[in-house]
Design an enzyme around this catalytic site. Structure first.
Site, short mmCIF file in Angstrom:
data_model
loop_
_atom_site.label_atom_id
_atom_site.label_comp_id
_atom_site.label_asym_id
_atom_site.label_seq_id
_atom_site.Cartn_x
_atom_site.Cartn_y
_atom_site.Cartn_z
N ALA A 6 -13.47 -11.95 6.28
CA ALA A 6 -13.44 -10.47 6.15
C ALA A 6 -13.60 -10.39 4.35
O ALA A 6 -12.45 -10.87 3.97
CB ALA A 6 -12.72 -10.21 6.43
N ARG A 11 -4.10 6.28 -2.62
CA ARG A 11 -2.93 5.74 -2.64
C ARG A 11 -2.48 6.42 -2.94
O ARG A 11 -2.21 7.03 -4.08
CB ARG A 11 -3.25 4.18 -2.94
CG ARG A 11 -3.61 3.18 -2.38
CD ARG A 11 -3.35 2.08 -3.22
NE ARG A 11 -4.43 0.86 -2.08
CZ ARG A 11 -4.69 -0.24 -2.35
NH1 ARG A 11 -3.76 -1.02 -2.69
NH2 ARG A 11 -5.21 -1.37 -1.42
N GLN A 69 -13.70 1.66 -1.83
CA GLN A 69 -13.93 0.76 -1.81
C GLN A 69 -14.67 0.32 -0.46
O GLN A 69 -15.52 0.66 0.27
CB GLN A 69 -12.78 -0.27 -0.49
CG GLN A 69 -11.11 -0.65 -1.47
CD GLN A 69 -10.15 -0.81 -0.60
OE1 GLN A 69 -10.54 -1.09 0.74
NE2 GLN A 69 -9.46 -1.10 -1.41
N HIS A 102 -6.73 1.73 2.43
CA HIS A 102 -7.83 0.63 2.60
C HIS A 102 -9.09 0.57 3.19
O HIS A 102 -8.92 2.06 4.29
CB HIS A 102 -7.41 -0.66 2.01
CG HIS A 102 -6.29 -0.92 3.80
ND1 HIS A 102 -6.07 -2.14 3.83
CD2 HIS A 102 -6.07 -0.24 4.40
CE1 HIS A 102 -5.33 -2.18 5.08
NE2 HIS A 102 -5.46 -1.32 4.87
N VAL A 123 -5.33 -11.74 7.81
CA VAL A 123 -6.27 -13.32 7.08
C VAL A 123 -5.35 -14.06 6.85
O VAL A 123 -4.69 -14.09 6.62
CB VAL A 123 -7.51 -12.53 5.81
CG1 VAL A 123 -8.18 -11.87 6.38
CG2 VAL A 123 -6.65 -12.39 4.61
N TRP A 163 0.86 -1.15 -0.09
CA TRP A 163 -0.53 -0.36 0.52
C TRP A 163 0.86 1.34 0.30
O TRP A 163 1.68 1.50 0.96
CB TRP A 163 -1.05 -0.02 1.25
CG TRP A 163 -1.65 -1.09 1.64
CD1 TRP A 163 -3.03 -1.25 0.52
CD2 TRP A 163 -1.84 -2.45 2.30
NE1 TRP A 163 -3.42 -2.43 0.59
CE2 TRP A 163 -2.73 -2.91 1.79
CE3 TRP A 163 -0.18 -3.05 2.73
CZ2 TRP A 163 -3.07 -4.85 2.36
CZ3 TRP A 163 -0.90 -3.90 2.91
CH2 TRP A 163 -1.95 -4.93 2.99
#
Ligand code: PHE
Length: 331
Positions: free
Chosen positions: A299, A200, A214, A174, A257, A153
């Protein structure tokens, strides 16, 4: 008598055209509409005409009077507005001004569709700040300072802001920091989606913008499994892209995750990636203060611009934000 009226009409129209001042206009009024004008005399004399003429002359005479009053008013208005054009300043044949009715931006429409789809699956809608602490954007998502994943990112940092602990602020890269914020302040069960803008530090091209939307998703509950993730995203895809939509998951990596996946849909003969997802990483639960071992969650994060591009066959993401009505009016 009828001939006379027609002649009068012609004369009056012609006469009005040469009235360029108030006094000329006034004289015109006296001449054609005054008590001793020819028209008034004709109208006064109607009672002496024979019955069938009475009706016709009456009708035409009265209509002429109304017409003359109308063009007198219009001409007067023209003079008052400072226009010196010869005829009446009102052009009754000019087309009216078209009312421009606005519509929703294609990305707003897509966002609404996404929200509707998840609402019907029992998800709530939450929002979070676009200017965010380093902590939420990275640390609480298992991306510490020296973690190479921060390179995923490219961040726009805010120079001035820093709290007493030396933490920095940034424009969120994000919507995932809102996951951390929600878990910090709420206990499970949680089912929520988070639409919002992200930023970004990136060169723009047909598939990249430096700001974009998003929609994050988070579900936390007792014993949620990867099947719940797949089922939820499958239902969403069917609502969004049609009931016969095929989806595909592949392994992917996101620090917050485990396991992590990306999901594609099969669209016009091709697999197109539309989101990243996975089961919430135990470290993320730990940082949020969730200690119950039976708690699990999933998620996901998707790009509404990308979804709109797929649905509407748009080949350049920059079109969304260039404010060109030729583009926007198509939706
Ligand atoms: N935040 C990730 C990104 O911006 C997407 C994501 C969200 C992935 C949630 C997994 C889970 O790329």
């Amino acid at each position: 008598m009828l001939e006379k009226l027609k002649k009068l009409q012609k004369q009056a129209n012609l006469g009005l055209k040469s009235c360029n001042s108030r006094s000329e206009l006034n004289n015109w009024k006296i001449k054609y509409l005054g008590r001793k004008s020819e028209l008034s005399l004709i109208l006064k004399d109607i009672k002496n005409l024979d019955p069938n003429m009475k009706k016709e002359v009456g009708m035409l005479g009265n209509k002429l009077r109304l017409d003359l009053e109308g063009i007198y008013d219009a001409h007067l208005e023209g003079l008052e507005l400072g226009k010196s054009d010869q005829s009446s300043s009102l052009d009754y044949f000019l087309p009216g001004r078209e009312e421009k009715i606005g519509k929703l931006h294609p990305v707003t429409q897509t966002l609404r569709e996404i929200k509707k789809a998840f609402s019907s699956l029992g998800f709530q809608i939450a929002e979070g700040p676009e200017i965010e602490w380093d902590k939420y954007n990275f640390d609480m998502l298992n991306i510490p300072e020296d973690h190479p994943a921060r390179d995923m990112w490219d961040t726009m940092w805010i120079d001035e802001k820093m709290n007493d602990n030396g933490e920095k602020m940034l424009l969120r890269t994000h919507t995932s920091p809102v996951q951390a914020r929600i878990m910090e302040s709420q206990e499970p069960p949680i089912r929520v989606i988070v639409p919002g803008k992200c930023y970004r530090y990136e060169a723009t091209d047909s598939t990249h913008e430096w700001h974009f939307y998003q929609v994050e998703g988070l579900a936390v509950d007792k014993n949620l499994t990867f099947s719940d993730l797949k089922g939820t995203l499958y239902e969403f895809s069917k609502k969004m892209f049609g009931s016969d939509t095929k989806i595909r998951f592949r392994c992917d990596y996101f620090p917050f995750v485990e396991p992590g996946v990306d999901m594609s849909i099969f669209w016009e003969g091709k697999w197109l990636e539309i989101l990243g997802a996975g089961m919430v990483h135990p470290k993320v639960f730990e940082k949020a203060g969730y200690t119950d071992a039976n708690i699990s969650g999933f998620a996901f994060g998707m790009g509404p611009e990308r979804i709109a591009m797929i649905k509407h066959d748009i080949d350049d993401i920059r079109l969304f934000y260039s404010n060109d009505l030729r583009f926007l009016n198509q939706f």
